[in-house]
Design an enzyme around this catalytic site. Structure first.
Site, short mmCIF file in Angstrom:
data_model
loop_
_atom_site.label_atom_id
_atom_site.label_comp_id
_atom_site.label_asym_id
_atom_site.label_seq_id
_atom_site.Cartn_x
_atom_site.Cartn_y
_atom_site.Cartn_z
N HIS A 1 4.40 14.26 -1.22
CA HIS A 1 4.93 14.43 -2.57
C HIS A 1 5.73 13.18 -2.97
CE1 HIS A 1 7.30 16.08 -5.95
NE2 HIS A 1 6.26 16.86 -6.09
N ASP B 1 6.42 23.02 -3.72
CA ASP B 1 7.08 21.86 -3.10
C ASP B 1 8.40 22.25 -2.45
OD1 ASP B 1 4.96 20.54 -4.32
OD2 ASP B 1 6.16 19.91 -6.04
N CYS C 1 9.64 -24.07 7.30
CA CYS C 1 10.52 -25.19 7.59
C CYS C 1 11.74 -24.77 8.40
CB CYS C 1 10.95 -25.87 6.29
SG CYS C 1 11.64 -24.75 5.07
#
Length: 812
Positions: free
Chosen positions: A15, A51, A617
């Protein structure tokens, strides 16, 4: 529940929110609408609620001011969601998956908004309005009443630059009228701050660029040639195939009023593509030309090259590639005085894809005459052109726009960087391109903040004197950049140079010219005046030397090797004493003490060497590891190296791409051979990977003694050089770490803050990282000591590299 519980381990669900907040289908939208500072996703165990099941795991990310539903999904929720689903399944398989009950406190559920509820409340701060608009983009679309009619607003962004001039537009409920500007519709919040809207959609479905609101009624038609008429009839057939319910496609037929939906827009564009690959259509183009007549007019103008944001002729014929799910169009000629043109002598050279050794395209090989023309154009732009006369705030506005365009084209730039330099695509997106965008935005903000000072002076009485200083641009500047971060090195130097008001001539590295030339194209779109930026591809011995010698150049900024830096400094002195800043070689020491966080030391120690396949570098050229943890550290590093995926940099799962070019790969193999011959222990790697392209194995050497070649010389590749030091010998390891002519960066890992500060004070390097590495930021100055050069990139100090101080004394 019988279905949910049927699998042996039950069922899990992904979700896109940090549950329990924002339950339901519109979670991402409400994350933006409510102005959440964090977004994320949850993987939870399914139950019979909506949910509401127990949480298995969650991951979060910061919400950026410019984020939309799409950017959040593409940047984090989708790629990290895939990885986390794998992680969740593994946790279940291992019997370690938690079940954390969701609290009801803080839980919310908001469904998809109806259009009637999506009206913008203008009596709110600008950020709230921005969140409302971007949270409703693209469905159902936030709307406002503009000049008496409902209009849907798309493409919102907070306006960080000064508000440009524009034509007022009445906005219902707003504290002040909006402004139609050349960049879009500017709206003002109740707090006086502003946001900008890119596109507008009317009730009839027609969408227009907000900048064209007052000219949207222009119906001037162009006459079609016979060939264009034939093309129009072919498109009419495509419309008929989609709008099968319409008996005849008339010029007045409206695509959406005839029943077309968003999927039909995609189909229309995809069906047209094979018939005319030269015309790049976007979904928005259909919304902005909804009748057949308007669509054909738009299409033909696009075909002819009209209605473009810039009058720029670019020959893409030999530098167009379908790659990485896109069509790349790459300029390959010199960019001088706002135009792309061949080198004067017509010479070209091949730029090569290090992944397989294939030729990407032929690039113009500039001559001395080309350099002279570029310098003359830059000098004219500085002395007589609009750039030299421009208000600093307007200059900043153009640099902000340039940054926006770089962001808009970031996938293209990152893809070019991957195929031309071998950078892993995901790293190119985040660092090569991402930091370049940040750099231009940072220095754009400095344009109108460059200030002098007033100074009290002691003069004979009466003391009626005013002394003040002015910070002035230098004039024409030259910039010479390396091949390891082609775009980022361009940005680090040129953004400060331009913010200070100079003009420039830039030479990209011969082996990686393509992002610099694409950048040149974007500068035209941004409205940078001609001559301000010139890009000259070619050799260092020819182009670089001429820039060093040229009498009209007042400053040269160079990143590259120490020997070449010395030659440049000498030439600049002999020619006209031009100002110089140099970022040169490094052999950066990283000291790892036994009281470190071992997990972090291993992770960051590897990053210090293998980041960007060692072509970095500030890479740790030599690691000093305290004796008591040495063997464990090496064992864990090797274990992690074995997990690294070596391969195509465009593959999203690749960790380690090819070295930049063949000569560098050969040098790395030779470097490793020397290390073995000198008696260092080759623990892992040391040779070319057995596959096409220029791939070098990640390599680890131990038992490296101070006198050895690999202890003193920079590899500039994925070679970890490790030396032991005795437990507790802080001063001894410091002496060894500083025993180098280089001084670019350094690092120390220890939990003892006193030891960390003691060591950081005594390390002879321009940057010291403590319990981290590679952590650069656009606001922090960057540059070396000793033979790693002088002068700074990034931060306020970088501006001073491109300014001169004038003192003015007035007696009154």
């Amino acid at each position: 529940m019988n279905v949910i519980d049927h699998p042996k381990h039950g069922s899990i669900i992904y979700h896109p929110s940090l549950l329990p907040k924002h339950r339901g289908a519109s979670a991402i939208n409400w994350t933006l609408i409510e102005g959440d500072k964090k977004a994320g996703f949850s993987i939870f165990w399914a139950d019979d609620g909506l949910d509401t099941g127990p949480i298995l795991l969650q991951k979060e990310c910061a919400v950026e001011p410019s984020d939309t539903v799409d950017t959040l999904y593409n940047r984090f929720l989708f790629p990290e969601g895939i990885n986390s689903m794998v992680e969740a399944v593994q946790l279940i398989a291992d019997g370690k998956a938690p079940r954390i009950p969701q609290p009801e406190e803080g839980a919310s559920y908001e469904g998809i908004q109806k259009k009637s509820n999506a009206k913008v409340n203008m009596a709110q701060p600008a950020e709230v309005i921005h969140n409302w608009i971007r949270g409703h983009d693209k469905v159902p679309g936030a709307w406002a009443v503009l000049d008496g009619q409902p209009v849907t607003l798309y493409g919102s962004s907070l306006l960080s630059s000064p508000v440009p001039a524009g034509q007022p537009l009445e906005v219902e409920g707003a504290s002040q009228p909006g402004l139609i500007t050349s960049s879009g519709l500017v709206l003002f919040g109740s707090d006086g701050k502003a946001l900008q809207v890119k596109s507008l959609q009317f009730e009839d479905g027609k969408m227009i660029p907000a900048a064209k609101y007052f000219s949207s009624g222009d119906t001037t038609s162009i006459e079609l040639t016979e060939e264009e008429k034939k093309m129009a009839e072919e498109i009419r057939v495509i419309w008929k195939g989609i709008l099968s319910n319409v008996p005849v496609i008339e010029d007045t037929t409206d695509f959406f009023k005839s029943g077309a939906a968003s999927m039909d827009v995609v189909r229309l564009i995809e069906e047209i593509k094979p018939k005319c690959a030269d015309v790049q259509l976007q979904n928005e183009d259909v919304y902005m030309a909804t009748s057949f007549h308007d669509f054909i007019q738009m299409f033909v103008r696009r075909l002819r090259g009209e209605d473009q944001e810039e009058e720029l002729v670019i020959n893409y014929v030999s530098a167009t590639k379908d790659i990485n799910n896109m069509t790349l169009k790459m300029p390959y000629q010199c960019f001088i005085n706002g135009k792309f043109e061949d080198a004067e002598n017509g010479k070209t050279y091949d730029t090569v894809n290090p992944t397989d050794g294939s030729v990407i395209c032929k690039v113009s090989f500039a001559s001395v005459a080309d350099v002279d023309r570029a310098v003359a154009a830059a000098k004219e732009a500085f002395e007589t052109g609009p750039w030299g006369k421009m208000n600093p705030r307007d200059r900043g506005r153009l640099l902000y726009k340039l940054a926006d365009l770089m962001e808009e084209h970031q996938e293209e730039l990152a893809t070019i960087e991957a195929i031309d330099s071998g950078a892993v695509y995901t790293l190119a997106l985040k660092t090569h391109v991402g930091m370049s965008i940040q750099t231009f935005r940072y220095f754009a903000g400095w344009c109108d903040k460059i200030q002098g000072t007033t100074i009290p002076i002691n003069q004979a009485r009466p003391n009626r004197n005013l002394t003040f200083t002015k910070k002035e641009p230098l004039g024409v500047c030259a910039i010479v950049i390396p091949w390891n971060y082609p775009l980022m090195m361009l940005a680090w130097k040129s953004a400060a140079c331009l913010a200070a008001g100079n003009t420039l001539v830039l030479k990209p590295a011969q082996v990686t010219p393509l992002t610099a030339l694409k950048f040149a194209e974007l500068t035209v779109k941004a409205g940078i005046p001609k001559g301000v930026i010139n890009i000259i591809p070619g050799s260092g011995g020819l182009v670089g030397q001429r820039l060093s010698d040229h009498p009209d150049i007042r400053k040269l900024g160079f990143t590259g090797s120490t020997p070449i830096g010395k030659q440049i400094m000498k030439s600049c002195a002999v020619s006209n004493l031009k100002k110089v800043s140099l970022e040169l070689g490094g052999k950066s020491p990283l000291i790892i003490f036994s009281d470190c966080d071992m997990d972090k030391a291993v992770r960051m120690g590897m990053s210090s060497v293998f980041f960007n396949k060692g072509e970095n570098c500030i890479a740790a050229g030599r690691l000093f590891v305290e004796e008591s943890i040495h063997d464990e550290f090496i064992a864990r590093v090797v274990e992690e190296i074995k997990k690294m995926k070596i391969g195509d940099p465009l593959d999203r799962s690749t960790d380690h791409g090819p070295q930049n070019h063949k000569a560098h790969l050969d040098k790395l193999v030779e470097y490793c051979d020397i290390g073995v011959k000198e008696g260092a222990t080759l623990v892992y790697g040391g040779k070319q990977v057995d596959r096409p392209g220029y791939f070098m194995e990640p390599t680890v050497f131990t038992d490296v003694e101070d006198h050895m070649f690999i202890a003193k010389e920079e590899s500039f590749g994925p070679v970890m050089v490790v030396s032991r030091f005795k437990d507790g010998d802080v001063d001894g390891v410091l002496s060894r770490a500083n025993d180098t002519e280089f001084g670019l960066a350094s690092g120390v890992f220890t939990r003892d803050i006193n030891k960390a500060m003691y060591v950081s004070e005594r390390l002879e390097a321009g940057t010291v990282f403590v319990n981290t590495y590679n952590k650069t930021d656009v606001a922090a100055p960057f540059g070396g000591f000793k033979q790693s050069g002088f002068g700074k990139d990034l931060g306020e100090e970088a501006l001073h590299e491109y300014l001169r101080t004038k003192a003015v004394t007035v007696e009154y």
